[in-house]
Write an enzyme that holds these catalytic residues in place. Structure first.
Site, PDB file in Angstrom:
ATOM      1  N   TYR A  78      17.161  85.842 129.855  1.00  0.00           N
ATOM      2  CA  TYR A  78      16.951  84.891 130.814  1.00  0.00           C
ATOM      3  C   TYR A  78      16.692  85.343 132.133  1.00  0.00           C
ATOM      4  CZ  TYR A  78      17.412  80.605 133.311  1.00  0.00           C
ATOM      5  OH  TYR A  78      17.216  79.578 134.379  1.00  0.00           O
ATOM      6  N   LYS A 133      13.327  85.056 134.453  1.00  0.00           N
ATOM      7  CA  LYS A 133      13.037  84.414 135.811  1.00  0.00           C
ATOM      8  C   LYS A 133      12.858  85.170 136.957  1.00  0.00           C
ATOM      9  CE  LYS A 133      13.742  80.074 134.476  1.00  0.00           C
ATOM     10  NZ  LYS A 133      13.030  78.996 134.571  1.00  0.00           N
TER      11      LYS A 133
END
Length: 259
Positions: free
Chosen positions: A149, A153
């Protein structure tokens, strides 16, 4: 005359739904998309505004999902693209189901840039439009127990600023919204309720985060760290503190109980 169109992804709940509200309040017709049936409830809630609202349930982590959303746009010009769709996934990378980890990349990265490539080209052709990409301050931090994750990002944060620079001689703007931990369904869906960050009751309000992002978008700013003042402090010091220390700090808040 027809109202300008705003396309909002990940709009069933949380930041995406609040971004859709901002666009509706500003007089935009809406095309909202999410990969869950709750998108219909969001459509019903947004019907309170005097705008047209169209909802689409589609998985933007797939080519078919992106194609379905582009098809739903039809021939209308997109005034604002609010690219907010994203997935999270907790636990150690080697303990994750790889298909779930891959889906984080497919949704957060591949689906996002695929949609932006199609919509953004048309914006550039007519020399008009605004794009908001939901990145995160997580992109500044090596994400122990959220490795995929945070990596996704980091990509989006970097991509946003690069695309903004590429388009600087046009009237198309790109804004990166970089929130910190926000009070949404994210932590439940990411299976992170048994972590310190998941249990934290002091998360930022999704409506406030969305309004800060929308304001920055309409001002043509390239990026905004949204939410609490501490988010800005973390973003600033992330560029100074060694990555090894940042990774250990992240471990303390994202490591599941019992490890």
């Amino acid at each position: 005359m027809a109202r300008p169109l705003a396309v909002v992804t990940g709009a069933s709940t949380g930041i995406g739904f609040e971004l859709a509200k901002c666009a509706a309040e500003d007089g935009h017709d809406l095309l909202i998309c999410a990969d869950e049936p709750e998108i219909e409830k969001a459509k019903a809630d947004l019907a309170a505004f005097d705008v047209s609202v169209k909802a689409l349930q589609a998985d933007l982590g797939t080519e078919h999902g992106v194609e379905a959303l582009v098809s739903a746009i039809g021939g209308r010009d997109v005034a604002i693209l609010l690219a907010n769709a994203g997935r999270g996934l907790g636990d150690g990378f080697l303990d994750q189901n790889f298909e779930e980890a891959k889906n984080v990349v497919d949704t957060n990265v591949t689906g996002t840039i695929s949609l932006i490539h199609g919509v953004g080209r048309k914006m550039r052709d007519r020399n008009e439009g605004r794009i908001l990409i939901t990145g995160s301050i997580a992109g500044f931090i090596p994400g122990s127990f959220q490795a995929v994750y945070n990596g996704s990002k980091a990509f989006l944060d970097s991509f946003s600023w690069a695309l903004a620079n590429e388009l600087k001689e046009t009237d198309v703007t790109v804004t990166c919204l970089m929130p910190g931990p926000t009070d949404t369904e994210f932590f439940r869906r990411a299976k992170m309720e048994d972590t310190d960050v998941g249990r934290d009751d002091d998360k930022d309000d999704a409506g406030k985060v969305a309004r800060q992002g929308y304001k920055a978008l309409m001002k043509g700013e390239h990026g905004v760290v949204a939410g609490s003042f501490m988010n800005k402090v973390q973003a600033t010091f992330a560029g100074i503190i060694p990555d090894s220390i940042l990774a250990e700090m992240h471990r303390k808040m994202a490591e599941p109980d019992g490890r």
